[in-house]
Design an enzyme around this catalytic site. Structure first.
Site, mmCIF file in Angstrom:
data_model
loop_
_atom_site.group_PDB
_atom_site.id
_atom_site.type_symbol
_atom_site.label_atom_id
_atom_site.label_comp_id
_atom_site.label_asym_id
_atom_site.label_seq_id
_atom_site.Cartn_x
_atom_site.Cartn_y
_atom_site.Cartn_z
ATOM 1 N N GLY A 156 73.372 62.990 47.436
ATOM 2 C CA GLY A 156 71.991 62.570 47.158
ATOM 3 C C GLY A 156 71.960 61.449 46.133
ATOM 4 N N LYS A 157 72.721 61.626 45.043
ATOM 5 C CA LYS A 157 72.803 60.595 43.998
ATOM 6 C C LYS A 157 73.423 59.317 44.540
ATOM 7 C CE LYS A 157 73.338 63.071 39.649
ATOM 8 N NZ LYS A 157 74.171 63.283 38.491
ATOM 9 N N TYR A 162 66.626 69.463 41.999
ATOM 10 C CA TYR A 162 65.411 70.159 41.555
ATOM 11 C C TYR A 162 64.123 69.499 42.066
ATOM 12 C CZ TYR A 162 68.520 72.506 38.185
ATOM 13 O OH TYR A 162 69.529 73.240 37.594
ATOM 14 N N ASP A 163 64.250 68.512 42.938
ATOM 15 C CA ASP A 163 63.066 67.780 43.427
ATOM 16 C C ASP A 163 61.951 68.690 43.971
ATOM 17 O OD1 ASP A 163 64.315 65.476 42.662
ATOM 18 O OD2 ASP A 163 64.616 64.656 44.676
ATOM 19 N N ASP A 166 74.381 60.224 34.864
ATOM 20 C CA ASP A 166 74.306 61.625 34.491
ATOM 21 C C ASP A 166 72.834 61.912 34.309
ATOM 22 O OD1 ASP A 166 75.893 64.014 34.033
ATOM 23 O OD2 ASP A 166 74.911 64.046 32.089
ATOM 24 N N HIS A 222 63.195 58.676 37.486
ATOM 25 C CA HIS A 222 63.980 58.445 36.273
ATOM 26 C C HIS A 222 65.149 57.490 36.521
ATOM 27 C CE1 HIS A 222 65.258 61.823 38.635
ATOM 28 N NE2 HIS A 222 66.368 62.038 37.974
ATOM 29 N N ARG A 223 65.758 57.609 37.709
ATOM 30 C CA ARG A 223 66.927 56.779 38.003
ATOM 31 C C ARG A 223 66.522 55.311 38.167
ATOM 32 N NH1 ARG A 223 68.838 60.321 41.348
ATOM 33 N NH2 ARG A 223 69.868 61.458 39.683
ATOM 34 N N HIS A 259 80.163 62.279 43.248
ATOM 35 C CA HIS A 259 80.504 63.026 44.468
ATOM 36 C C HIS A 259 79.258 63.683 45.059
ATOM 37 C CE1 HIS A 259 84.947 62.855 44.637
ATOM 38 N NE2 HIS A 259 84.826 62.597 43.354
ATOM 39 N N ASN A 260 78.116 63.489 44.389
ATOM 40 C CA ASN A 260 76.853 64.067 44.855
ATOM 41 C C ASN A 260 76.238 63.097 45.866
ATOM 42 O OD1 ASN A 260 73.944 64.323 44.964
ATOM 43 N ND2 ASN A 260 74.065 65.699 43.208
#
Length: 199
Positions: free
Chosen positions: A15-16, A161-162, A71, A187-188, A12-13
């Site tokens: 940005g992600k 936190y970017d 996650d 990381h993603r 639901h984020n």
């Protein structure tokens, strides 16, 4: 194995959601849990892997489609790996990362850090991606990028936190980097490269 043509991007984020969609092949139809009126499951796991799997399994079962879930979070060495799996919870019920970032700096203040010293405030971003099929098959992978916490927040790109994370080898925060540049190293994308053959 049948090629994936349609997938739930289990978050639901926003940005992600954007970042995961950008990693997936263009020809795959991406569906948000919002489109299916699906709430998020409770993240009861103790690790990024466990929580990533909980989300992937939940959305896959509810939507009866292949699902990819992430996650991820920030782990700061000086704070014994916090906020870690609680990274988004530090942002409070409104998911306001200004609150989370202030909390990071407040916690670090307890250590009387001189940000100009050679001793860096080492940290890492960790992402676990899980892909789950409606039959219960699940594949997970982890990506990690090392870096440090900046003295102050900088930049307007990215999310979470970017603005306070400087990846190793750079002198800019993730939020100062162009999104394409960030995508190449974050990381993603590292986690995704290990499972890209599924697509």
């Amino acid at each position: 194995m049948k090629k994936i043509s349609k997938i739930i991007v289990g978050t639901h984020n926003e940005g992600k959601f954007k970042e995961i969609c950008a990693l997936l092949p263009k020809n795959i139809i991406k569906i948000s849990p919002k489109n299916l009126n699906l709430p998020s499951p409770d993240e009861t796991g103790n690790t990024f892997v466990e929580n990533s799997k909980i989300k992937a399994e939940y959305f896959s079962k509810k939507g009866n489609l292949v699902t990819i879930s992430d996650d991820s979070g920030l782990a700061i060495d000086l704070l014994s790996g916090a906020p870690g799996i609680y990274s988004s919870r530090w942002a409070g019920p409104t998911n306001d990362f200004n609150i989370a970032i202030n909390k990071v700096y407040n916690e670090l203040k307890k250590f009387n850090i001189d940000y100009n010293e050679k001793k860096k405030i080492s940290a890492k971003f960790i992402s676990c991606l899980s892909v789950c099929w409606p039959d219960g098959k699940i594949v997970s992978s982890i990506g990690i990028i090392e870096g440090k916490i900046s003295k102050e927040r900088k930049g307007n790109n990215g999310f979470g936190y970017d603005p306070i994370f400087i990846p190793s080898g750079y002198n800019k925060t993730f939020a100062e980097l162009d999104s394409k540049e960030k995508f190449k190293i974050d990381h993603r994308s590292k986690a995704f490269s290990k499972i890209s053959n599924l697509f």
